[in-house]
Design a protein around this motif. Structure first.
Motif, PDB file in Angstrom:
ATOM      1  N   ALA A  11       0.824  -1.208   0.000  1.00 35.11           N
ATOM      2  CA  ALA A  11       0.000   0.000   0.000  1.00 35.11           C
ATOM      3  C   ALA A  11       0.859   1.259   0.000  1.00 35.11           C
ATOM      4  O   ALA A  11       0.504   2.271  -0.627  1.00 35.11           O
ATOM      5  CB  ALA A  11      -0.931  -0.011   1.208  1.00 35.11           C
ATOM      6  N   SER A  12       1.998   1.214   0.695  1.00 34.86           N
ATOM      7  CA  SER A  12       2.882   2.381   0.746  1.00 34.86           C
ATOM      8  C   SER A  12       3.381   2.750  -0.639  1.00 34.86           C
ATOM      9  O   SER A  12       3.381   3.933  -1.033  1.00 34.86           O
ATOM     10  CB  SER A  12       4.070   2.090   1.674  1.00 34.86           C
ATOM     11  OG  SER A  12       3.643   1.915   3.008  1.00 34.86           O
ATOM     12  N   TRP A  13       3.800   1.736  -1.398  1.00 33.58           N
ATOM     13  CA  TRP A  13       4.303   2.004  -2.746  1.00 33.58           C
ATOM     14  C   TRP A  13       3.175   2.442  -3.682  1.00 33.58           C
ATOM     15  O   TRP A  13       3.360   3.317  -4.535  1.00 33.58           O
ATOM     16  CB  TRP A  13       5.003   0.760  -3.290  1.00 33.58           C
ATOM     17  CG  TRP A  13       6.363   0.553  -2.704  1.00 33.58           C
ATOM     18  CD1 TRP A  13       6.729  -0.369  -1.771  1.00 33.58           C
ATOM     19  CD2 TRP A  13       7.533   1.309  -2.987  1.00 33.58           C
ATOM     20  NE1 TRP A  13       8.063  -0.241  -1.455  1.00 33.58           N
ATOM     21  CE2 TRP A  13       8.576   0.787  -2.198  1.00 33.58           C
ATOM     22  CE3 TRP A  13       7.800   2.385  -3.824  1.00 33.58           C
ATOM     23  CZ2 TRP A  13       9.862   1.298  -2.225  1.00 33.58           C
ATOM     24  CZ3 TRP A  13       9.096   2.894  -3.859  1.00 33.58           C
ATOM     25  CH2 TRP A  13      10.114   2.357  -3.059  1.00 33.58           C
ATOM     26  N   ILE A  14       2.000   1.863  -3.538  1.00 32.57           N
ATOM     27  CA  ILE A  14       0.868   2.276  -4.359  1.00 32.57           C
ATOM     28  C   ILE A  14       0.509   3.728  -4.055  1.00 32.57           C
ATOM     29  O   ILE A  14       0.259   4.540  -4.967  1.00 32.57           O
ATOM     30  CB  ILE A  14      -0.354   1.362  -4.095  1.00 32.57           C
ATOM     31  CG1 ILE A  14      -0.039  -0.095  -4.481  1.00 32.57           C
ATOM     32  CG2 ILE A  14      -1.569   1.880  -4.849  1.00 32.57           C
ATOM     33  CD1 ILE A  14       0.192  -0.320  -5.938  1.00 32.57           C
ATOM     34  N   LEU A  15       0.468   4.090  -2.775  1.00 33.79           N
ATOM     35  CA  LEU A  15       0.146   5.453  -2.379  1.00 33.79           C
ATOM     36  C   LEU A  15       1.181   6.437  -2.910  1.00 33.79           C
ATOM     37  O   LEU A  15       0.833   7.524  -3.395  1.00 33.79           O
ATOM     38  CB  LEU A  15       0.061   5.538  -0.856  1.00 33.79           C
ATOM     39  CG  LEU A  15      -0.184   6.940  -0.273  1.00 33.79           C
ATOM     40  CD1 LEU A  15      -1.503   7.511  -0.786  1.00 33.79           C
ATOM     41  CD2 LEU A  15      -0.160   6.893   1.256  1.00 33.79           C
ATOM     42  N   ARG A  16       2.432   6.075  -2.830  1.00 33.86           N
ATOM     43  CA  ARG A  16       3.503   6.959  -3.310  1.00 33.86           C
ATOM     44  C   ARG A  16       3.312   7.258  -4.801  1.00 33.86           C
ATOM     45  O   ARG A  16       3.365   8.402  -5.238  1.00 33.86           O
ATOM     46  CB  ARG A  16       4.869   6.312  -3.061  1.00 33.86           C
ATOM     47  CG  ARG A  16       6.036   7.116  -3.630  1.00 33.86           C
ATOM     48  CD  ARG A  16       7.343   6.369  -3.443  1.00 33.86           C
ATOM     49  NE  ARG A  16       7.706   6.311  -2.044  1.00 33.86           N
ATOM     50  CZ  ARG A  16       8.348   7.282  -1.387  1.00 33.86           C
ATOM     51  NH1 ARG A  16       8.667   8.392  -2.019  1.00 33.86           N
ATOM     52  NH2 ARG A  16       8.661   7.141  -0.134  1.00 33.86           N
ATOM     53  N   GLU A  17       3.093   6.207  -5.592  1.00 29.63           N
ATOM     54  CA  GLU A  17       2.963   6.382  -7.036  1.00 29.63           C
ATOM     55  C   GLU A  17       1.668   7.107  -7.375  1.00 29.63           C
ATOM     56  O   GLU A  17       1.626   7.964  -8.275  1.00 29.63           O
ATOM     57  CB  GLU A  17       3.013   5.031  -7.747  1.00 29.63           C
ATOM     58  CG  GLU A  17       3.052   5.127  -9.268  1.00 29.63           C
ATOM     59  CD  GLU A  17       4.246   5.917  -9.774  1.00 29.63           C
ATOM     60  OE1 GLU A  17       4.076   6.677 -10.752  1.00 29.63           O
ATOM     61  OE2 GLU A  17       5.345   5.779  -9.191  1.00 29.63           O
ATOM     62  N   ALA A  18       0.574   6.792  -6.667  1.00 34.07           N
ATOM     63  CA  ALA A  18      -0.692   7.474  -6.912  1.00 34.07           C
ATOM     64  C   ALA A  18      -0.573   8.970  -6.613  1.00 34.07           C
ATOM     65  O   ALA A  18      -1.092   9.822  -7.355  1.00 34.07           O
ATOM     66  CB  ALA A  18      -1.803   6.857  -6.063  1.00 34.07           C
ATOM     67  N   THR A  19       0.133   9.300  -5.527  1.00 33.48           N
ATOM     68  CA  THR A  19       0.349  10.705  -5.189  1.00 33.48           C
ATOM     69  C   THR A  19       1.178  11.401  -6.260  1.00 33.48           C
ATOM     70  O   THR A  19       0.896  12.544  -6.641  1.00 33.48           O
ATOM     71  CB  THR A  19       1.048  10.817  -3.819  1.00 33.48           C
ATOM     72  OG1 THR A  19       0.252  10.184  -2.826  1.00 33.48           O
ATOM     73  CG2 THR A  19       1.276  12.271  -3.450  1.00 33.48           C
ATOM     74  N   THR A  20       2.194  10.734  -6.751  1.00 31.51           N
ATOM     75  CA  THR A  20       3.015  11.297  -7.826  1.00 31.51           C
ATOM     76  C   THR A  20       2.173  11.585  -9.056  1.00 31.51           C
ATOM     77  O   THR A  20       2.306  12.636  -9.698  1.00 31.51           O
ATOM     78  CB  THR A  20       4.159  10.322  -8.185  1.00 31.51           C
ATOM     79  OG1 THR A  20       4.964  10.085  -7.028  1.00 31.51           O
ATOM     80  CG2 THR A  20       5.026  10.897  -9.293  1.00 31.51           C
ATOM     81  N   ASN A  21       1.282  10.651  -9.405  1.00 37.71           N
ATOM     82  CA  ASN A  21       0.403  10.860 -10.562  1.00 37.71           C
ATOM     83  C   ASN A  21      -0.547  12.035 -10.344  1.00 37.71           C
ATOM     84  O   ASN A  21      -0.833  12.797 -11.275  1.00 37.71           O
ATOM     85  CB  ASN A  21      -0.391   9.587 -10.858  1.00 37.71           C
ATOM     86  CG  ASN A  21       0.485   8.489 -11.434  1.00 37.71           C
ATOM     87  OD1 ASN A  21       1.591   8.754 -11.909  1.00 37.71           O
ATOM     88  ND2 ASN A  21      -0.003   7.254 -11.389  1.00 37.71           N
ATOM     89  N   VAL A  22      -1.052  12.194  -9.117  1.00 34.97           N
ATOM     90  CA  VAL A  22      -1.921  13.329  -8.812  1.00 34.97           C
ATOM     91  C   VAL A  22      -1.153  14.635  -8.991  1.00 34.97           C
ATOM     92  O   VAL A  22      -1.647  15.606  -9.595  1.00 34.97           O
ATOM     93  CB  VAL A  22      -2.479  13.223  -7.380  1.00 34.97           C
ATOM     94  CG1 VAL A  22      -3.160  14.526  -6.966  1.00 34.97           C
ATOM     95  CG2 VAL A  22      -3.449  12.059  -7.272  1.00 34.97           C
ATOM     96  N   LEU A  23       0.063  14.677  -8.476  1.00 37.43           N
ATOM     97  CA  LEU A  23       0.871  15.891  -8.573  1.00 37.43           C
ATOM     98  C   LEU A  23       1.217  16.231 -10.022  1.00 37.43           C
ATOM     99  O   LEU A  23       1.275  17.404 -10.400  1.00 37.43           O
ATOM    100  CB  LEU A  23       2.147  15.729  -7.752  1.00 37.43           C
ATOM    101  CG  LEU A  23       1.975  15.625  -6.231  1.00 37.43           C
ATOM    102  CD1 LEU A  23       3.288  15.264  -5.563  1.00 37.43           C
ATOM    103  CD2 LEU A  23       1.439  16.933  -5.664  1.00 37.43           C
ATOM    104  N   ARG A  24       1.442  15.217 -10.833  1.00 37.98           N
ATOM    105  CA  ARG A  24       1.885  15.451 -12.200  1.00 37.98           C
ATOM    106  C   ARG A  24       0.738  15.700 -13.167  1.00 37.98           C
ATOM    107  O   ARG A  24       0.828  16.548 -14.059  1.00 37.98           O
ATOM    108  CB  ARG A  24       2.694  14.246 -12.697  1.00 37.98           C
ATOM    109  CG  ARG A  24       4.081  14.127 -12.104  1.00 37.98           C
ATOM    110  CD  ARG A  24       4.755  12.875 -12.635  1.00 37.98           C
ATOM    111  NE  ARG A  24       6.135  12.771 -12.178  1.00 37.98           N
ATOM    112  CZ  ARG A  24       6.912  11.711 -12.399  1.00 37.98           C
ATOM    113  NH1 ARG A  24       6.435  10.658 -13.058  1.00 37.98           N
ATOM    114  NH2 ARG A  24       8.155  11.689 -11.967  1.00 37.98           N
ATOM    115  N   HIS A  25      -0.332  14.922 -13.043  1.00 38.51           N
ATOM    116  CA  HIS A  25      -1.309  14.876 -14.124  1.00 38.51           C
ATOM    117  C   HIS A  25      -2.748  15.241 -13.739  1.00 38.51           C
ATOM    118  O   HIS A  25      -3.504  15.700 -14.597  1.00 38.51           O
ATOM    119  CB  HIS A  25      -1.341  13.456 -14.742  1.00 38.51           C
ATOM    120  CG  HIS A  25       0.004  12.883 -15.038  1.00 38.51           C
ATOM    121  ND1 HIS A  25       0.878  13.460 -15.934  1.00 38.51           N
ATOM    122  CD2 HIS A  25       0.642  11.778 -14.544  1.00 38.51           C
ATOM    123  CE1 HIS A  25       1.987  12.736 -16.000  1.00 38.51           C
ATOM    124  NE2 HIS A  25       1.876  11.721 -15.157  1.00 38.51           N
TER     125      HIS A  25
END
Length: 394
Positions: free
Chosen positions: A318-332
């Motif tokens: 879940a930590s890695w999924i959250l990290r990547e999901a947050t990155t996608n929110v910030l970028r796109h």
């Protein structure tokens, strides 16, 4: 009586080739143990088995005792027999070929020298023992099969069959050696099959090692991508904020620069830990980190549920999924808020941004791989009220 001795010699000589196969099998796996420094009793005392099997060379020895050849040839025969024994045992002691089998590695020059020495030694006994010299052939065949190359195996097999056939069909006492011909042909088939299995086993082991190495590299690459991608995205956004604030609000700009410094230090430490294979971010820490990152760009984050509802293994995924999901929110995404739902066996990240476009980039593929590795089901789609919904279930 001569026929009986010949048949017994043939059977015994064929049986005497068995230790060569055992030695070769040990070379494929046991060589790794030797490189690691282990020394099993078999590796230390296996040569005794070779010495025991050489008892079947008693038949050439008996032929020497009864030989009516010239004394010079009898003496030569004794010396040659002793040399053969020494070469064979020495080869067995060193992995059936003086330091490594030829089945999976290139034979060393000393292996070819030893092979030639065995042939010469056996040939020098012919004037004194006659057809009994055929008793050496199974040992020579096995040495070539397990200690040299596949080409040497086939050439030696063909040569031994041809030589024995010539003796059987072209000499007055040839029929007495017919059983040797049959046993040599049978031994050749056994050596062919067993060495093929050993080679395939070694190749499968090597392929498995390469696959594991490749998967390990992909895992490290994925970890570094997720970690660095997230950190650099946040740093970039903060740097843009600093550029806007540096004239109007220097104090806040300094605070943002301090955050950038802290983020880069954490990213460097994270990359080092990931490469070392020891990174294990806790979900609670990741929630705080992502909340801060989103807050810096005025995106609100709400957490529903308790992080302790997930097991340690699930929390890591879940930590890695959250990290990547947050990155996608910030970028796109262009979102204004993010909601994280946590429940036993379920982890969901929902934003109110532009929604999922349907194309899976490296970030989504990385999340899917993470979920698969963690034994979870992964789903990403546009939410019911817009935005993107990322869901992981176990």
């Amino acid at each position: 009586m001569a026929d009986d001795v010949t048949r017994e010699a043939a059977t015994a000589s064929a049986a005497g080739a068995a230790p060569a196969a055992w030695a070769a099998t040990g070379n494929v796996v046991g060589s790794r143990r030797r490189r690691r420094g282990s020394g099993s009793p078999w590796e230390r005392y296996g040569w005794l088995m070779a010495a025991l099997w050489l008892v079947f060379l008693i038949y050439p020895l008996m032929a020497l005792l009864r030989s009516e050849a010239a004394q010079m040839w009898i003496t030569t025969g004794w010396i040659a027999l002793g040399a053969f024994v020494v070469i064979y045992v020495a080869g067995f002691m060193n992995g059936m070929s003086f330091g490594g089998g030829g089945l999976t590695t290139r034979p060393k020059p000393i292996q070819w020298v030893a092979f030639g020495g065995m042939i010469v030694s056996a040939a020098l006994t012919i004037p004194s023992v006659g057809g009994s010299a055929l008793s050496f052939l199974p040992f020579i065949m096995s040495f070539a099969s397990y200690g040299l190359t596949r080409l040497a195996h086939w050439l030696t097999l063909a040569a031994c069959v041809a030589v024995t056939a010539l003796v059987v069909f072209l000499t007055p006492q040839g029929p007495a050696y017919l059983s040797i011909l049959a046993i040599i042909a049978l031994l050749g088939a056994v050596n062919t099959v067993s060495t093929s299995l050993i080679i395939r086993s070694a190749q499968a082991e090597e392929l498995g090692l390469e696959l594991a190495t490749s998967e390990g590299r992909e895992a490290v690459a994925r970890d570094v991508h997720d970690l660095v991608g997230h950190s650099l995205t946040v740093v970039s956004l903060k740097a843009q904020l600093v550029r806007r604030l540096i004239d109007s609000d220097p104090e806040r700009a300094k605070a943002e620069l301090a955050d950038i410094e802290s983020l880069t230090a954490e990213a460097i430490a994270g990359v080092r830990a990931t490469v070392a294979g020891v990174r294990s971010a806790a979900l609670v820490e990741q929630l705080d980190s992502c909340r801060d990152a989103l807050h810096s760009v005025d995106v609100a984050m709400r957490v529903e549920g308790d992080a302790t509802a997930l097991s340690p293994a699930q929390s890591l995924t879940a930590s890695w999924i959250l990290r990547e999901a947050t990155t996608n929110v910030l970028r796109h995404a262009g979102a204004g808020s993010v909601t994280v739902h946590i429940a036993p066996g379920s982890f969901t990240v929902i934003d109110d941004g532009s929604g999922f476009a349907g194309r899976e980039g490296s970030g989504v593929r990385g999340m899917r791989e993470r979920a698969t590795i963690g034994g979870a089901m992964f789903d990403v789609r546009t939410g019911e009220s817009g935005g993107t919904r990322v869901e992981v279930t176990w």
